[in-house]
Write a protein that holds these residues in place. Sequence first.
Motif: not given
Lengths: 300, 248
Positions: A192, A195-198, B54, B56, B74-76, B84
């Motif tokens: 997760a 994923r958040l880091l792109g 976020a 997620l 979705r995460p972008d 973050q």
Amino acid sequence: MTVQAWLLDDSPKSRGQAAAGRAYRVTLDLLRNPLAVVGALIIIGLILTAIFAPWIAPESPVGQDLSNRLLPPSAEHWMGTDELGRDIFSRVVYGARITLLIVGLVAVISAPLGLLIGAVSGYFGGWTDRVLMGITDVFLSMPKLILALAFAAALGPGIENAIIAIAITTWPAYARIARAETLTIRNSEFVAATRLLGASHSRLIARHILPLCTSSMIIRVTLDMAGIILTAAGLGFLGLGAQPPLPEWGAMISRGRSFILDQWWVATMPGFAIIIVSLGFCFLGDGLRDVLDPKSEGKS
Amino acid sequence: MGRHMTAISLSHVDIAYDGQRVVHDVSFEVAAGESFALVGESGSGKSTVLKAIAGLAPEWTGQIEVLGQPGSHRPDRTLARHCQMVFQDPYGSLHPRKTVDAVLSEPLTIHRIGGQDARVEQALADVGLDRRFRFRYPHQLSGGQRQRVAIARALMLEPQVMLLDEPTSALDVSVQAEILNLLKRLRRERGLTYLMVTHNLPVVSFLCERMAVMNKGRIVEIAPATALHDGAFRDPYTQKLYAASGGD
């Protein structure tokens, strides 16, 4: 600073040192397991035999000598001679090359294929998962040797086709393992966070999920090597694998079948070679399981 | 209120998992530079709100805006540069086979940012980790050190908004204080906006200016953190929660 201290340094100074330190620790753990060492020695022996076959073998593996047919083991012919007067020891030594070629190519083809299909299937889930696992199940539901037989028969007899046939039958098991591992990893927080880091899906699968599946894959492949050798020998025995005069162990046993009561050594000697090499892979696989198991990770 | 005054804004947000709605009609705003807490018992949906922001938790409806940008399902990649998240469990949020260096370099590689070597060293220094930790694996670090690495990773892209999901609840009490001090210092130095989820009211009064109290997927009250000193809560559930945490 000694090499050992450099490898075991708790605070490595570079990426290379960190990786080398980890490899060193795994090797140390492996060396503590006597069976794994025996297995590794057998495999190293197999590899050296294959490389140096022309220097080890006293005679040509295909040279016939009809005046010396079916001689029992003696000082001159350590494992006796076969029905065409060929030295069986030389044939077994050259056979190491074929065996190594088969297990090597099968592993190189089927492990990455199974790994990728399983990881993609587990990571995306949904329809991708259903389709890919459906295909996997079709392959899994058929007995390995029979499926390999069918493929070898369809593709035509020969060593390359035997390799392809075996590879086609082994990947589904790896895909299943990789999928199961991926399912446990997919929802973890580090995925997760990445994923958040792109990070893209391909990056996540290749850099984060596959590295965590590889250790169980290495274990499984090593343990399967014995089965692969046996399947190859089985295909050779049935005449669908390596063709004469190639000194493939299974084909050699098949030729010796007709003389098994009176000239036992013709079939037995290559049989011993198969048993020893299969055992070697099993021992090494068991040892690797103890060392690489993710659950024991970090205990050392 | 101008666009840039509001860092995070939610209005009438519903969130569901697999069709099951778990958060109902949540609305609040967090000003730029503010530190805002979401408080509630476990299962009250507070972490879900963070995940929806976020990207997620994709099944949400309503309006989410982060720094004026509409929220994504979705995460972008663009959102990643501004917002973050730090996760609760430092044992689960770091890849077990990657060195600290690999973890901290990755966001730079993804966003093609150069000067990685210097940036990684600087990031370690910023979160109070000695440079000898740089090539260690997570299993060679303590829980507090791991959480510092996770915070450093979240800061690598220099976001303005940080989502903190119970960043200290998995840590020892003494280590908790260190991490809270670190978060406080980083916010002061960089002017960060925090949206923090916690069930720990003293953490709120230490780090946050305002708080929203959640119960059964709904916000029951939004109050200033000073209410934790004088007990000025209106909602009966909040008063109960406050009393249970030792306030009177």
